[in-house]
Design a protein around this motif. Structure first.
Motif, short mmCIF file in Angstrom:
data_model
loop_
_atom_site.label_atom_id
_atom_site.label_comp_id
_atom_site.label_asym_id
_atom_site.label_seq_id
_atom_site.Cartn_x
_atom_site.Cartn_y
_atom_site.Cartn_z
N SER A 131 0.84 -1.19 0.00
CA SER A 131 0.00 0.00 0.00
C SER A 131 0.88 1.24 0.00
CB SER A 131 -0.94 0.02 1.20
OG SER A 131 -0.21 0.01 2.42
N TYR A 132 0.36 2.31 -0.55
CA TYR A 132 1.12 3.57 -0.64
C TYR A 132 1.35 4.14 0.75
CZ TYR A 132 2.13 8.48 -1.54
OH TYR A 132 2.70 9.72 -1.54
N LEU A 133 2.56 4.65 0.99
CA LEU A 133 2.91 5.24 2.28
C LEU A 133 3.09 6.75 2.20
CD1 LEU A 133 3.80 4.95 5.27
CD2 LEU A 133 6.13 4.56 4.42
N SER A 134 4.01 7.22 1.35
CA SER A 134 4.31 8.66 1.34
C SER A 134 5.20 8.97 0.14
CB SER A 134 5.02 9.08 2.63
OG SER A 134 6.28 8.44 2.76
N THR A 135 5.53 10.25 -0.01
CA THR A 135 6.48 10.74 -1.00
C THR A 135 7.62 11.41 -0.27
OG1 THR A 135 4.82 11.01 -2.73
CG2 THR A 135 6.80 12.37 -2.90
N CYS A 136 8.85 10.92 -0.46
CA CYS A 136 9.96 11.48 0.31
C CYS A 136 10.63 12.65 -0.39
CB CYS A 136 10.99 10.41 0.66
SG CYS A 136 11.86 9.70 -0.76
N ALA A 137 10.39 12.83 -1.70
CA ALA A 137 10.99 13.94 -2.43
C ALA A 137 10.22 14.16 -3.72
CB ALA A 137 12.45 13.69 -2.72
N SER A 138 10.18 15.41 -4.16
CA SER A 138 9.54 15.77 -5.42
C SER A 138 10.46 16.68 -6.20
CB SER A 138 8.21 16.50 -5.18
OG SER A 138 7.31 15.70 -4.47
N SER A 139 10.36 16.62 -7.52
CA SER A 139 11.12 17.52 -8.37
C SER A 139 10.55 18.92 -8.26
CB SER A 139 11.07 17.04 -9.82
OG SER A 139 11.72 17.96 -10.66
N ALA A 140 11.44 19.89 -8.17
CA ALA A 140 11.00 21.28 -8.05
C ALA A 140 10.57 21.86 -9.39
CB ALA A 140 12.12 22.13 -7.46
N VAL A 174 22.48 16.49 -8.55
CA VAL A 174 23.12 16.35 -7.25
C VAL A 174 22.63 15.05 -6.60
CG1 VAL A 174 23.23 18.85 -6.93
CG2 VAL A 174 21.28 17.58 -5.99
N LEU A 175 23.40 14.59 -5.63
CA LEU A 175 22.89 13.59 -4.69
C LEU A 175 22.32 14.35 -3.50
CD1 LEU A 175 25.38 10.60 -4.34
CD2 LEU A 175 23.00 10.54 -5.08
N ALA A 176 21.08 14.04 -3.16
CA ALA A 176 20.42 14.75 -2.07
C ALA A 176 19.78 13.73 -1.13
CB ALA A 176 19.37 15.71 -2.61
N ARG A 177 19.24 14.22 -0.01
CA ARG A 177 18.61 13.34 0.96
C ARG A 177 17.54 14.09 1.73
NH1 ARG A 177 23.17 15.50 2.97
NH2 ARG A 177 23.42 15.86 5.22
N THR A 178 16.55 13.37 2.21
CA THR A 178 15.56 13.86 3.17
C THR A 178 15.50 12.86 4.31
OG1 THR A 178 13.77 12.74 1.96
CG2 THR A 178 14.19 15.06 1.41
N VAL A 179 14.84 13.25 5.40
CA VAL A 179 14.80 12.39 6.57
C VAL A 179 13.42 12.46 7.22
CG1 VAL A 179 15.65 14.15 8.18
CG2 VAL A 179 16.06 11.72 8.68
#
Length: 371
Positions: A131-140, A174-179
Motif C-alpha cells: 500500500s502507498y505510504l508517502s512521497t519522500c521527495a519531489s522535483s522542483a 546532485v545527490l540529495a537526501r531527506t529524513v
C-alpha cells in the motif's frame, strides 16, 4: 488503490552454482534484492524488477535457487506515466508505527513534463501485499528525480537518498537526501554531493551500515571530461546523516590491477569475522586503467576485506554480460546478495535475450578468501 498479487512459479528446478537462470520469461530490468532478517520469513530473498508502469516482487528461499512471483502493483501516478529505478528495504528497527521487518519499496514515478516524485510503498507481510505510504521527495520543476535508496541513521530516522536534476541552474544533478521520524512526514532536501562545474552528475547512491556502526556510501559521478566518466566513488559517515564536504568528489574505487567500474555501482556486505566487514562491489562496465573498456567487461566484481577502505581485489561475477555498455539494459544496475555464511554471492542483472527483450537473470558464485 488496487493491489494485484499472484503466486506464479517462475523458476521451479534448482540451479547449480554456475547455471544462469531467467527470473521470468518477461521483460524486466533494474533488479534490486534484499534478504529478510525479521519474522518467520527471515532468510528469504525478495527481488524487485521494473516494467516501466508496474513493479513485480519475487520471493525465494535463502539459497536463491528458485523464485516465485509474490506481488505485482502499479502506483496510481505511474498508471498515467512511468516508474523506474526501484529500491527495496527492510526496516532494521521501528520507524513511526512501522515495526522492524516492514518492507519498503521506493521508485521514481511521473514524467519530466508533469513532474516526478520518489514514491514509497510498504508491505507488512514480507512483500505479499503493498500500500502507498508517502512521497519522500519531489522535483522542483521539470528536472528528473531518480534512484532512491533508504537507510536508517544512528538516531533511528529513515533517510531517503536520491539523485535530483531539479537544481539545473547551479547543478546538472546532485545527490540529495531527506529524513523522516515516521516515514510519512519528510524534511526539506539537503545536498549530499553537489559538484562543480555544473555538468558533473553524482547519482546511484548505495548505502550500508557497517558492522562497527559507521555508514558507507557508493555512487557514480558522470559528466567528467576525463577517462573517469561515471566512475564509482565512496564516502563514509559516522551517523548516517552527515556525509562530509558536499563539494568533494569522494574516493575513487579501483582494483589493485587499476581497473574500475563505470555506471551503476552496487554493493553488498558479507561477514568476514571483523568489525570492518567485507564489501562486494559491482558495476555496469569494467574499465581498464587506460580508460578503455576492459576485456573482462561484464564479468568481474571487486571485494574488499576492510570495510570498503583500501585494497580491492577482483573475482569472477556469477553472471557474465560481455556486451555491457552505456544503455539501460545489459548489466544496468546489477544487484548482489551474499550468502548467510559469506562464502558465496548471488547476482541479479539484466541483458537482452535472443528475441531482443531485456530480461533479468540470476546465478550464484563463490566468493574467494582473501588472497
Amino acid at each position: 488503490m488496487i493491489i494485484v498479487c499472484a503466486l506464479l512459479l517462475c523458476v521451479a528446478s534448482p540451479a547449480s552454482a554456475a547455471e544462469v537462470k531467467a527470473l521470468s520469461g518477461e521483460e524486466s530490468r533494474y533488479p534490486h534484492a534484499i534478504r529478510l532478517e525479521h519474522g518467520r520469513n527471515a532468510g528469504d530473498i525478495l527481488v524487485s524488477v521494473n516494467k516501466w508502469t508496474q513493479t513485480e516482487i519475487y520471493r525465494g528461499n535463502r539459497h536463491g535457487r528458485s523464485f516465485r512471483r509474490a506481488a505485482v502493483f502499479t502506483d496510481t501516478l505511474a498508471a498515467t506515466s512511468f516508474m523506474c529505478c526501484a529500491h527495496l528495504y527492510e526496516l532494521p528497527s521501528p520507524v513511526g508505527d512501522m515495526p522492524a521487518g516492514t518492507v519498503l519499496w521506493a521508485g521514481s514515478v511521473g514524467t519530466k513534463e508533469h513532474g516526478m516524485e520518489i514514491r514509497i510503498w510498504r508491505s507488512p507481510d514480507a512483500g505479499t501485499t503493498w500500500s502507498y505510504l508517502s512521497t519522500c521527495a519531489s522535483s522542483a520543476n521539470r528536472g528528473g528525480i531518480w534512484e532512491p535508496e533508504f537507510s536508517v541513521d544512528a538516531s533511528g530516522r529513515l533517510v531517503c537518498h536520491f539523485a535530483d536534476e531539479s537544481f539545473g541552474v547551479s547543478h546538472s544533478q546532485v545527490l540529495a537526501r531527506t529524513v523522516s521520524a515516521d516515514g510519512v512526514h519528510w524534511s526539506a532536501k539537503e545536498f549530499t554531493v553537489a559538484l562543480s562545474p555544473r555538468g558533473y552528475r553524482p547519482g546511484m547512491a548505495h548505502v550500508r551500515r557497517m558492522p562497527g556502526g559507521s555508514y558507507y556510501m557508493t555512487y557514480e559521478v558522470c559528466g567528467q571530461r576525463s577517462q573517469y566518466f561515471c566512475e564509482a566513488y565512496y564516502r563514509t559517515s559516522a551517523d548516517g546523516w552527515n556525509w562530509g564536504d558536499r563539494a568533494a568528489f569522494g574516493t575513487q574505487l579501483h582494483s589493485r590491477e587499476g581497473r574500475y567500474f563505470a555506471h551503476t555501482p552496487s554493493i553488498a556486505l558479507a561477514p568476514n569475522g571483523t568489525p570492518a566487514g567485507r564489501v562486494v562491489l559491482i558495476g555496469q562496465m569494467l574499465m581498464h586503467s587506460s580508460g578503455k573498456i576492459d576485456e573482462a567487461n561484464g564479468a568481474r566484481l571487486f571485494v574488499n576485506d576492510n570495510g570498503g577502505v583500501g585494497e580491492w581485489y577482483e573475482a569472477p561475477a556469477p553472471v557474465a554480460v560481455p556486451q555491457a555498455r552505456d544503455v539501460n539494459c545489459p548489466n544496468y544496475h546489477p544487484a548482489l546478495l551474499t550468502s548467510l555464511d559469506g562464502k558465496s554471492v548471488l547476482e541479479f542483472t539484466s541483458d537482452f535475450n535472443a528475441a531482443g527483450a531485456c530480461v533479468t537473470q540470476f546465478a550464484s558464485g563463490a566468493l574467494p578468501a582473501h588472497p
